[in-house]
Design a protein around this motif. Structure first.
Motif, PDB file in Angstrom:
ATOM      1  N   ASN A  16       0.858  -1.176   0.000  1.00  0.00           N
ATOM      2  CA  ASN A  16       0.000   0.000   0.000  1.00  0.00           C
ATOM      3  C   ASN A  16       0.899   1.233   0.000  1.00  0.00           C
ATOM      4  OD1 ASN A  16      -2.375  -1.513   0.176  1.00  0.00           O
ATOM      5  ND2 ASN A  16      -2.382  -1.477   2.409  1.00  0.00           N
ATOM      6  N   VAL A  17       0.654   2.155  -0.907  1.00  0.00           N
ATOM      7  CA  VAL A  17       1.464   3.361  -0.983  1.00  0.00           C
ATOM      8  C   VAL A  17       1.391   4.112   0.340  1.00  0.00           C
ATOM      9  CG1 VAL A  17       1.753   5.590  -2.127  1.00  0.00           C
ATOM     10  CG2 VAL A  17       1.201   3.555  -3.477  1.00  0.00           C
ATOM     11  N   GLY A  18       2.555   4.547   0.822  1.00  0.00           N
ATOM     12  CA  GLY A  18       2.612   5.286   2.075  1.00  0.00           C
ATOM     13  C   GLY A  18       2.790   4.418   3.296  1.00  0.00           C
ATOM     14  N   SER A  19       3.002   3.112   3.104  1.00  0.00           N
ATOM     15  CA  SER A  19       3.118   2.219   4.265  1.00  0.00           C
ATOM     16  C   SER A  19       4.026   1.047   3.928  1.00  0.00           C
ATOM     17  CB  SER A  19       1.740   1.691   4.669  1.00  0.00           C
ATOM     18  OG  SER A  19       1.310   0.677   3.777  1.00  0.00           O
ATOM     19  N   SER A  20       4.220   0.182   4.911  1.00  0.00           N
ATOM     20  CA  SER A  20       4.917  -1.088   4.691  1.00  0.00           C
ATOM     21  C   SER A  20       3.951  -2.257   4.858  1.00  0.00           C
ATOM     22  CB  SER A  20       6.097  -1.225   5.660  1.00  0.00           C
ATOM     23  OG  SER A  20       7.173  -0.419   5.248  1.00  0.00           O
ATOM     24  N   ASP A  21       2.680  -2.000   4.560  1.00  0.00           N
ATOM     25  CA  ASP A  21       1.648  -3.036   4.578  1.00  0.00           C
ATOM     26  C   ASP A  21       1.437  -3.558   3.170  1.00  0.00           C
ATOM     27  OD1 ASP A  21       1.195  -2.590   7.320  1.00  0.00           O
ATOM     28  OD2 ASP A  21      -0.195  -0.938   6.857  1.00  0.00           O
ATOM     29  N   TYR A  22       1.351  -4.868   3.039  1.00  0.00           N
ATOM     30  CA  TYR A  22       1.080  -5.442   1.723  1.00  0.00           C
ATOM     31  C   TYR A  22      -0.344  -5.124   1.275  1.00  0.00           C
ATOM     32  CZ  TYR A  22       5.508  -7.999   1.642  1.00  0.00           C
ATOM     33  OH  TYR A  22       6.843  -8.317   1.611  1.00  0.00           O
ATOM     34  N   ASP A  23      -0.557  -5.227  -0.013  1.00  0.00           N
ATOM     35  CA  ASP A  23      -1.779  -4.830  -0.712  1.00  0.00           C
ATOM     36  C   ASP A  23      -3.054  -5.264   0.016  1.00  0.00           C
ATOM     37  OD1 ASP A  23      -3.565  -4.056  -2.719  1.00  0.00           O
ATOM     38  OD2 ASP A  23      -3.302  -5.941  -3.813  1.00  0.00           O
ATOM     39  N   THR A  24      -3.895  -4.272   0.343  1.00  0.00           N
ATOM     40  CA  THR A  24      -5.195  -4.571   0.955  1.00  0.00           C
ATOM     41  C   THR A  24      -6.346  -4.194   0.026  1.00  0.00           C
ATOM     42  OG1 THR A  24      -5.182  -2.411   2.078  1.00  0.00           O
ATOM     43  CG2 THR A  24      -4.360  -4.312   3.327  1.00  0.00           C
ATOM     44  N   SER A  25      -6.038  -3.984  -1.260  1.00  0.00           N
ATOM     45  CA  SER A  25      -7.111  -3.721  -2.214  1.00  0.00           C
ATOM     46  C   SER A  25      -7.912  -4.998  -2.444  1.00  0.00           C
ATOM     47  CB  SER A  25      -6.538  -3.222  -3.543  1.00  0.00           C
ATOM     48  OG  SER A  25      -5.912  -4.290  -4.238  1.00  0.00           O
TER      49      SER A  25
END
Length: 345
Positions: free
Chosen positions: A274-283
């Motif tokens: 996710n742009v702006g974070s170090s979290d993988y895609d939550t779309s």
């Protein structure tokens, strides 16, 4: 139930791979595969003391965004390298060369650049050392892509340079996306390999000592669902996923990168965040995390050049893209056989 079986199957293959890596670390730090040799990193580097040339290599898919602060973080404060090779994909319309020159102004100057819209490659070297450059060529190969604001150009750009007697070829690429397009990526690799610099090849020119591929190669992790993959990464066991990596699988089948080397994939998969974070895609797509961004190298004649990999890592503190940059530190040394042959001729 299927995911549970998948996890243990991956862990089983991963543990076997880990044992092979430990065994090979004792034996020249290299794991021999059909196509790619996985190289264990030697963390100790005496910059320019035991090496003829040290190179910092960086690849980053920028996702159409940039800030000067990100570029400074990308380059890093330690300038213990001779050459900086920077391959960028999905570059915005900003003047990236101007920003890079500003960030490197105290230590390095721009030697060469190869640009094809959003696909760009830069080589920087120590200030006032341009006299060491004896040959310099640039080329590009288009494999199509999308228009629009980001101008997601697919294909490759290349720079050939002979510096301090070492011939080098750097190829920065952006290959086709999506997990299903494995054969398309394989085909693009082969076309780029055959086409780049083919028109300017001089039969009397000495071949490059080393060829480096870097970029968003877009090969994915397959055969395991996204949530088991994320659980494995969360436990810092991502090395267990290498047997599911399409790039290594295709190389083992002899389709691509035969004779190339790559550092061990100890860092987390670099896409998609996710742009702006170090979290993988939550779309809604919840993409499977994958090592899309890679740096590989090939020594044309090991009797002349030794190559030591001193780091291979992702830069996790940059958040402006859905990709994390990848950086390698590679040092080259002429062998004693080469030195003795040049003194006798």
């Amino acid at each position: 139930m299927g995911n549970f079986i998948g996890i243990h199957a991956v862990q089983g293959r991963g543990l076997k791979l880990k044992r092979k890596q430990m065994d090979s670390a004792i034996n020249n730090h290299v794991i021999t595969q059909e196509g790619i040799e996985t190289v264990e990193v030697d963390n100790h580097c005496n910059f320019s003391r035991n090496s003829d040339l040290c190179i910092c290599i960086v690849t980053w898919n920028m996702n159409g965004q940039v800030s000067y602060e990100d570029l400074v973080e990308l380059i890093g404060s330690s300038r213990k390298f001779d050459l900086l090779v920077l391959g960028l994909q999905e570059v915005p319309r900003n003047n990236i060369a101007r920003l890079l020159k500003r960030a490197l102004a105290e230590t390095h100057a721009l030697f060469a650049k190869a640009i094809m819209q959003s696909l760009q490659l830069y080589v920087f070297g120590p200030k006032n050392s341009e006299s060491f450059i004896k040959e310099l060529k640039v080329d590009k190969y288009s494999a199509g892509g999308f228009g629009g604001l980001i101008r997601r150009k697919k294909g490759a750009v290349g720079i050939r340079i002979r510096y301090k007697g070492i011939g080098m070829e750097f190829i920065s690429c952006h290959l086709s996306a999506h997990a299903r397009n494995v054969e398309e990526r394989n085909s693009q690799f082969r076309l780029i390999s055959r086409s780049l610099f083919s028109k300017s090849t001089n039969p009397y020119t000495s071949p490059a000592h080393i060829t480096v591929w870097l970029g968003d190669l877009n090969y994915r992790i397959q055969g395991i669902n996204t949530h088991p993959v994320r659980n494995i990464i969360q436990k810092d066991l991502q090395r267990l996923l290498t047997s599911n990596d399409q790039l290594l699988q295709e190389a083992e089948r002899g389709q691509i990168f035969n004779g190339y080397r790559e550092g061990s994939l100890t860092f987390k998969p670099t896409y998609k965040y996710n742009v702006g974070s170090s979290d993988y895609d939550t779309s809604y797509k919840v993409r499977v995390p994958s090592w899309t961004d890679r740096i590989l190298f090939k020594i044309e004649d090991p009797d002349k050049i030794n190559a030591t990999l001193h780091s291979y890592e992702s830069i996790d503190d940059i958040y402006s893209s859905d990709h994390k940059p990848v950086k390698a530190h590679l040092c080259l040394t002429f062998t004693k056989q080469h030195q003795s042959s040049t003194t006798t001729t």
